[in-house]
Design a protein around this motif. Structure first.
Motif, short mmCIF file in Angstrom:
data_model
loop_
_atom_site.label_atom_id
_atom_site.label_comp_id
_atom_site.label_asym_id
_atom_site.label_seq_id
_atom_site.Cartn_x
_atom_site.Cartn_y
_atom_site.Cartn_z
N UNK A 29 0.84 -1.19 0.00
CA UNK A 29 0.00 0.00 0.00
C UNK A 29 0.88 1.23 0.00
N UNK A 30 0.50 2.20 -0.78
CA UNK A 30 1.26 3.44 -0.85
C UNK A 30 1.33 4.07 0.54
N UNK A 31 2.50 4.27 1.10
CA UNK A 31 2.59 4.86 2.46
C UNK A 31 1.93 6.23 2.54
N UNK A 32 2.03 7.01 1.47
CA UNK A 32 1.43 8.34 1.52
C UNK A 32 -0.09 8.31 1.41
N UNK A 33 -0.63 7.19 0.90
CA UNK A 33 -2.08 7.07 0.73
C UNK A 33 -2.69 6.03 1.67
N UNK A 34 -1.94 5.64 2.68
CA UNK A 34 -2.37 4.53 3.54
C UNK A 34 -3.68 4.85 4.26
N UNK A 35 -3.82 6.07 4.76
CA UNK A 35 -5.01 6.44 5.52
C UNK A 35 -6.07 7.16 4.69
N UNK A 36 -5.87 7.27 3.39
CA UNK A 36 -6.87 7.94 2.56
C UNK A 36 -8.16 7.14 2.46
N UNK A 37 -8.04 5.82 2.60
CA UNK A 37 -9.21 4.96 2.48
C UNK A 37 -9.73 4.49 3.85
N UNK A 38 -9.35 5.22 4.89
CA UNK A 38 -9.84 4.90 6.22
C UNK A 38 -11.33 5.21 6.33
N UNK A 39 -12.09 4.23 6.75
CA UNK A 39 -13.54 4.39 6.89
C UNK A 39 -13.93 3.92 8.28
N UNK A 41 -17.12 2.99 10.92
CA UNK A 41 -18.55 2.65 11.07
C UNK A 41 -19.27 2.61 9.72
N UNK A 42 -18.64 1.95 8.75
CA UNK A 42 -19.26 1.88 7.43
C UNK A 42 -20.47 0.96 7.39
N UNK A 43 -20.47 -0.06 8.25
CA UNK A 43 -21.57 -1.03 8.27
C UNK A 43 -22.46 -0.87 9.49
N UNK A 44 -22.31 0.20 10.22
CA UNK A 44 -23.11 0.43 11.42
C UNK A 44 -24.46 1.03 11.04
N UNK A 45 -25.51 0.48 11.58
CA UNK A 45 -26.85 0.98 11.30
C UNK A 45 -27.13 2.21 12.17
N UNK A 46 -27.51 3.29 11.52
CA UNK A 46 -27.85 4.51 12.25
C UNK A 46 -29.21 4.34 12.91
N UNK A 47 -29.23 4.37 14.22
CA UNK A 47 -30.47 4.17 14.97
C UNK A 47 -30.96 5.51 15.50
N UNK A 276 -25.69 3.49 23.30
CA UNK A 276 -24.58 2.56 23.11
C UNK A 276 -24.14 2.50 21.65
N UNK A 277 -25.10 2.58 20.72
CA UNK A 277 -24.73 2.53 19.31
C UNK A 277 -23.93 3.75 18.87
N UNK A 278 -24.11 4.88 19.56
CA UNK A 278 -23.38 6.09 19.21
C UNK A 278 -22.04 6.20 19.93
N UNK A 279 -21.94 5.65 21.13
CA UNK A 279 -20.73 5.84 21.93
C UNK A 279 -19.82 4.61 21.97
N UNK A 280 -20.41 3.42 21.97
CA UNK A 280 -19.60 2.22 22.14
C UNK A 280 -19.30 1.50 20.84
N UNK A 281 -20.07 1.74 19.81
CA UNK A 281 -19.88 1.06 18.53
C UNK A 281 -18.91 1.87 17.68
N UNK A 282 -17.71 1.33 17.46
CA UNK A 282 -16.71 2.02 16.64
C UNK A 282 -15.98 0.98 15.81
N UNK A 283 -16.22 0.99 14.52
CA UNK A 283 -15.63 0.02 13.60
C UNK A 283 -14.74 0.76 12.61
N UNK A 284 -13.53 0.25 12.43
CA UNK A 284 -12.54 0.88 11.56
C UNK A 284 -12.23 -0.06 10.41
N UNK A 285 -12.33 0.45 9.19
CA UNK A 285 -11.97 -0.31 7.99
C UNK A 285 -10.96 0.49 7.18
N UNK A 286 -10.06 -0.23 6.54
CA UNK A 286 -9.03 0.42 5.76
C UNK A 286 -8.32 -0.54 4.83
#
Length: 302
Positions: A29-39, A41-47, A276-286
């Motif tokens: 992965x390009x070191x300069x672009x490593x965090x550009x695709x950081x996402x 809570x992409x699959x977290x349902x907004x309640x 809990x869904x707003x404060x405790x649910x934290x999912x990181x994808x990259x």
């Protein structure tokens, strides 16, 4: 950095498989672009509070239905000669009203052959319950009352846990909860053994069929078409049960506990879930996640 300069000097594409081979390993992965695709809570349902409270209303509805059935049983158990006629009349009115709604409302409109089949099924069930009422009342008559109360409480708790709330919330077309229905009906059989006559047993079993077999379908229709009416129905049932518990028992503790439970299910639990869904649910994808293959159609042949 030598690798960074090499990447900058040469073109690099984030492609795992392709017609051109790159001079980098698959996990590069390009070191300069490593965090550009950081996402996050992409699959977290907004309640939202309003939606969660509306869905929790069906849990309160089923809990209130169970308590309403218990209230009807207590009426027959405590006043065996006073309320039996009233209960049978109410059941006849409810059954007739439900049948009329089933035949006339658009989602329930059926052919004449299906209507006749449904009428035969209802008649057969009522007739069988009438014939076996005397036997059903004697099945567990030898059990002690403490055993009956404990088993009934466990069965109703199991009924509430396994009930198909997706159906009553109009998220599913069919009711898929055979264990829930069976546990509720067996609990009604246990309670019927404490009643005085086979007619009392018949009245209680008919009410159990209306409450646990037909009532969810009616709630499903209300939720799908008139959700505000369904909420009003829950409020009316809960208020009626709480008033009966306060006025007919020697202490008001049961009524207060019932209303507190309803408020906890319908207000505290939804607020807690949203918090809990707003404060405790934290999912990181990259880029470090496992690659997901996107298969493209092959180019047309020339």
């Amino acid at each position: 950095d030598h690798s960074v300069g090499k990447v900058v000097g040469e073109s690099w594409c984030k492609v795992l498989y392709g017609p051109q081979q790159q001079a980098y390993p698959d996990h590069f992965t390009h070191p300069a672009l490593f965090l550009d695709h950081l996402v996050t809570n992409s699959h977290t349902i907004a309640r939202h509070v309003r939606g969660v409270v509306r869905d929790a209303t069906m849990v309160t509805q089923q809990f209130t239905t169970v308590m309403l059935f218990v209230v009807v049983f207590l009426e027959l158990y405590m006043y065996p000669t006073y309320h039996l006629t009233h209960l049978l009349a109410c059941e006849a009115v409810l059954a007739t009203l439900g049948l009329v709604l089933y035949l006339l409302l658009p989602p329930f409109t059926t052919t004449a052959q299906n209507r006749l089949s449904d009428l035969k099924s209802v008649s057969v069930i009522a007739g069988v319950l009438w014939l076996v009422a005397g036997v059903v009342g004697c099945l567990v008559a030898s059990f002690s009352s403490d055993t009956i109360w404990a088993c009934t409480a466990c069965l109703f708790i199991f009924h509430l846990i396994t009930h198909d709330y997706t159906h009553t919330n109009a998220h599913a077309l069919r009711l898929h909860a055979p264990l829930s229905l069976n546990s509720a009906m067996y609990a009604s059989v246990l309670l019927s053994s404490r009643l005085a006559t086979p007619l009392h047993v018949f009245a209680l079993l008919i009410f159990a069929m209306l409450a646990f077999a037909l009532h969810p379908a009616f709630c499903h229709y209300l939720r799908s078409n008139w959700s505000s009416v369904q909420v009003m129905l829950v409020a009316i049932e809960a208020t009626g049960v709480s008033i009966w518990l306060v006025t007919n028992l020697s202490t008001a503790t049961a009524g207060v506990l019932f209303m507190a439970t309803c408020l906890f299910i319908n207000i505290v639990c939804p607020l807690w879930l949203v918090y809990l869904s707003k404060t405790s649910k934290f999912q990181v994808n990259g880029p470090w996640d496992e690659a997901v293959l996107h298969v493209c159609a092959p180019p047309p042949q020339m």
